[in-house]
Write an enzyme that holds these catalytic residues in place. Structure first.
Site, PDB file in Angstrom:
ATOM      1  N   SER A 177      -8.322  -2.748  -2.089  1.00 15.37           N
ATOM      2  CA  SER A 177      -9.044  -1.490  -1.964  1.00 15.37           C
ATOM      3  C   SER A 177     -10.228  -1.432  -2.920  1.00 15.37           C
ATOM      4  O   SER A 177     -11.335  -1.038  -2.539  1.00 15.37           O
ATOM      5  CB  SER A 177      -8.104  -0.307  -2.217  1.00 15.37           C
ATOM      6  OG  SER A 177      -7.175  -0.171  -1.158  1.00 15.37           O
ATOM      7  N   ASP A 231      -4.194  -1.790  -6.472  1.00 13.93           N
ATOM      8  CA  ASP A 231      -4.591  -2.357  -5.179  1.00 13.93           C
ATOM      9  C   ASP A 231      -5.960  -3.038  -5.272  1.00 13.93           C
ATOM     10  O   ASP A 231      -7.000  -2.389  -5.170  1.00 13.93           O
ATOM     11  CB  ASP A 231      -4.605  -1.238  -4.141  1.00 13.93           C
ATOM     12  CG  ASP A 231      -4.821  -1.738  -2.722  1.00 13.93           C
ATOM     13  OD1 ASP A 231      -5.190  -2.912  -2.549  1.00 13.93           O
ATOM     14  OD2 ASP A 231      -4.610  -0.954  -1.781  1.00 13.93           O
ATOM     15  N   GLN A 258      -1.321   2.398  -5.870  1.00 16.75           N
ATOM     16  CA  GLN A 258      -2.737   2.592  -5.543  1.00 16.75           C
ATOM     17  C   GLN A 258      -3.666   2.085  -6.640  1.00 16.75           C
ATOM     18  O   GLN A 258      -4.703   1.485  -6.358  1.00 16.75           O
ATOM     19  CB  GLN A 258      -3.009   4.072  -5.263  1.00 16.75           C
ATOM     20  CG  GLN A 258      -2.484   4.545  -3.913  1.00 16.75           C
ATOM     21  CD  GLN A 258      -2.805   6.000  -3.645  1.00 16.75           C
ATOM     22  OE1 GLN A 258      -3.127   6.767  -4.568  1.00 16.75           O
ATOM     23  NE2 GLN A 258      -2.715   6.400  -2.398  1.00 16.75           N
ATOM     24  N   ARG A 262       0.841  -1.193   0.000  1.00 17.39           N
ATOM     25  CA  ARG A 262       0.000   0.000   0.000  1.00 17.39           C
ATOM     26  C   ARG A 262       0.878   1.245   0.000  1.00 17.39           C
ATOM     27  O   ARG A 262       1.060   1.907   1.008  1.00 17.39           O
ATOM     28  CB  ARG A 262      -0.975  -0.046   1.166  1.00 17.39           C
ATOM     29  CG  ARG A 262      -2.089  -1.047   0.865  1.00 17.39           C
ATOM     30  CD  ARG A 262      -3.223  -1.016   1.823  1.00 17.39           C
ATOM     31  NE  ARG A 262      -4.400  -1.619   1.214  1.00 17.39           N
ATOM     32  CZ  ARG A 262      -5.523  -1.883   1.873  1.00 17.39           C
ATOM     33  NH1 ARG A 262      -5.614  -1.601   3.149  1.00 17.39           N
ATOM     34  NH2 ARG A 262      -6.548  -2.434   1.250  1.00 17.39           N
ATOM     35  N   TYR A 284      -2.946  -1.158   7.265  1.00 13.71           N
ATOM     36  CA  TYR A 284      -3.844  -1.966   8.080  1.00 13.71           C
ATOM     37  C   TYR A 284      -3.652  -1.637   9.549  1.00 13.71           C
ATOM     38  O   TYR A 284      -2.570  -1.232   9.980  1.00 13.71           O
ATOM     39  CB  TYR A 284      -3.544  -3.465   7.901  1.00 13.71           C
ATOM     40  CG  TYR A 284      -3.916  -4.021   6.571  1.00 13.71           C
ATOM     41  CD1 TYR A 284      -5.199  -4.490   6.322  1.00 13.71           C
ATOM     42  CD2 TYR A 284      -2.982  -4.103   5.543  1.00 13.71           C
ATOM     43  CE1 TYR A 284      -5.539  -5.014   5.094  1.00 13.71           C
ATOM     44  CE2 TYR A 284      -3.308  -4.638   4.308  1.00 13.71           C
ATOM     45  CZ  TYR A 284      -4.597  -5.095   4.090  1.00 13.71           C
ATOM     46  OH  TYR A 284      -4.922  -5.619   2.876  1.00 13.71           O
TER      47      TYR A 284
END
Length: 374
Positions: free
Chosen positions: A132, A129, A126, A121, A229
Site C-alpha cells: 500500500s 503494509d 495497515q 490486509r 485484491y
C-alpha cells in the site's frame, strides 16, 4: 540484537530499508543497528546521517557479521548473506512466486525469511503494509509521468488566445495506486473517470470527484475481493467490460492501468485494437508492466509508441521517488518489528499461530513453511 541494513544491489533499486528515524527507534528498543556504507545515497541519506542516529556503518562483511536480523528492500541472494547468526531473520520484499529457488536457498541457509509484500490486509497490519505505501507513490508518479509525456496541458485554461480543453484521464483499477492516480489527476485539472471489477469501489471513485464507469446488468466482484485484491471475473463480465471500455477509451487522453492478481499474470485490459482507437498523442501508463502488463504491446521499463499512442511500461515507480518510498517502507518495517518486539528477550517474538506471521513467513528451521508456496 544486531540489526543489519544492506545497500541494495538489484538493478535500478534506489530505496533503503532504514532511515535515521527508524534507526533511532530500533535503538530505543535495545537493538544495535549496523548500516552498509552507501546504503542511503539514492534516498539522500548519508553514512553520517545514520551514524548521528546511533548506527555503525561499514562494509557488508562487517555489517553482516553476527547479525540476527537483516533488513533489505529487494531480497538479496542467500550466498550474499555470509556471516549472519544462525537462524537470522531476513525481512524484505522477497518476490516469493518469481524467486522460488532463492526462497529455498534461504531455508537451506537456516534463515527465517519474511516477505513483507505478503502482509495480510487486515486492520492491525495497515501500518505494516508495504504494498500500500509503495503503490500510493506509484499511483501519484504514474500521473506525473503521463503528464510529462503528454503533449498538452492537463487543466482547462482560458486565455486571450483561446481556450485549452482539459485532459480526459481514465483510471482502470481502483486499488491504492488507482485511488492516488485519481486524486493526482484531479489535482492537475483533468476530467477523470475510473473503473474497477469490484462494485464496492463506485463510492470511492465518486468521493474523489471522478466519474465511475461500470458494467451494468452483469455481476462483477461484490465487496473487496480476497485480501483486498480483485480476483478473476466471469467470461460474460469480461466481454461486457471490454465493450464498455472500448467505447470509453477512444475519448481518453490519459489512461492509467493498475490491475494485478497476486501470483498470476496481470489481466489484459486493453488490446492493440483498442489502442488504435485512441487519438494520436494519448498516453497509457501500465503499472502492471512487470507482471506481464494490462496493455497489449507494453514493454516493462520502456516507453513505446503504437498507433501514435505512447505506452509507458512502468516498472516499480516507487523507486523513482527514493526519499519518500524509503521513508514509508522503513516505517512499515519498524511498525512490523515493534508490534512483535519482546522487551525481555530484546528481539521480535513471532508466534506461529499469529495471522500476520503466518502470512509473511516463508522459511523456518531449514525449510519452506509458507502454505502459499507449498
Amino acid at each position: 540484537m544486531k540489526v543489519a541494513v544492506l545497500a541494495e544491489t538489484a538493478p535500478g533499486e534506489t530505496r533503503v530499508a532504514a532511515i535515521p528515524e527508524t534507526v533511532k527507534k530500533l535503538g530505543a528498543l535495545g537493538a544495535k543497528v549496523s548500516v552498509e556504507k552507501g546504503a542511503g545515497r539514492h534516498a539522500g541519506i548519508s553514512d553520517q546521517d545514520f551514524a548521528d542516529a546511533g548506527a555503525t556503518t561499514g562494509p557488508r562483511t562487517q555489517v553482516l557479521d553476527g547479525a540476527e536480523l537483516v533488513l533489505s528492500v529487494s531480497g538479496p541472494e542467500a550466498d550474499a548473506l555470509g556471516g549472519v547468526a544462525p537462524g537470522a531473520l531476513l525481512v524484505g520484499i522477497l518476490d516469493p512466486f518469481r524467486r522460488r529457488e532463492a526462497i529455498a536457498a534461504y531455508g537451506s541457509a537456516g534463515l527465517e525469511a519474511l516477505a513483507m509484500e505478503w502482509m495480510p490486509r487486515i486492520t492491525r497490519a495497515q501500518s505494516m503494509d508495504v504494498l500500500s505505501s509503495q503503490s500510493n507513490l506509484a499511483g501519484y508518479k504514474a500521473v506525473i509521468d503521463a503528464a510529462a509525456a503528454y503533449g498538452r496541458a492537463f487543466p482547462m485554461m482560458m486565455t486571450a488566445a483561446g481556450t485549452v480543453s482539459p485532459a480526459r484521464a481514465f483510471i482502470m483499477g481502483v486499488g491504492v495506486a488507482g485511488l492516488q492516480a485519481i486524486a493526482t489527476a484531479r489535482r492537475l485539472g483533468a476530467q477523470v473517470s475510473a473503473t474497477d471489477v469490484r462494485s464496492a469501489t463506485r463510492e470511492q471513485i465518486q468521493s474523489l470527484g471522478a466519474k465511475p464507469i461500470f458494467v451494468e446488468g452483469v455481476a462483477g466482484i461484490e465487496g473487496e475481493g480476497q485480501g483486498g485484491y480483485a480476483g478473476e471475473t466471469s467470461e460474460e463480465y469480461r466481454k461486457a467490460q471490454a465493450e464498455l471500455v472500448s467505447s470509453h477509451l477512444a475519448k481518453q487522453d490519459i489512461v492509467i492501468t493498475t490491475a494485478l492478481i497476486p501470483g498470476k499474470p496481470a489481466p489484459r485490459l486493453i488490446s492493440d485494437a483498442q489502442v488504435a482507437t485512441m487519438r494520436r498523442g494519448s498516453v497509457i501508463v501500465d503499472l502492471a508492466a512487470d507482471a506481464g502488463g494490462n496493455v497489449e504491446g507494453c514493454v516493462p521499463g520502456e516507453s513505446v509508441e503504437r498507433h501514435g499512442v505512447i505506452i509507458i511500461g512502468a516498472s516499480n515507480l516507487a523507486r523513482s521517488l527514493p526519499a519518500d518510498s524509503s521513508a514509508l517502507y522503513a516505517r512499515n518495517l519498524f511498525n512490523f518489528l515493534s508490534a512483535f518486539w519482546d522487551k525481555e528477550a530484546g528481539r521480535p517474538a513471532l508466534p506461529d499461530e499469529d495471522e500476520i506471521v503466518k502470512g509473511v513467513r516463508l522459511t523456518k528451521g531449514g525449510s519452506i513453511v509458507s502454505e502459499r508456496l507449498a
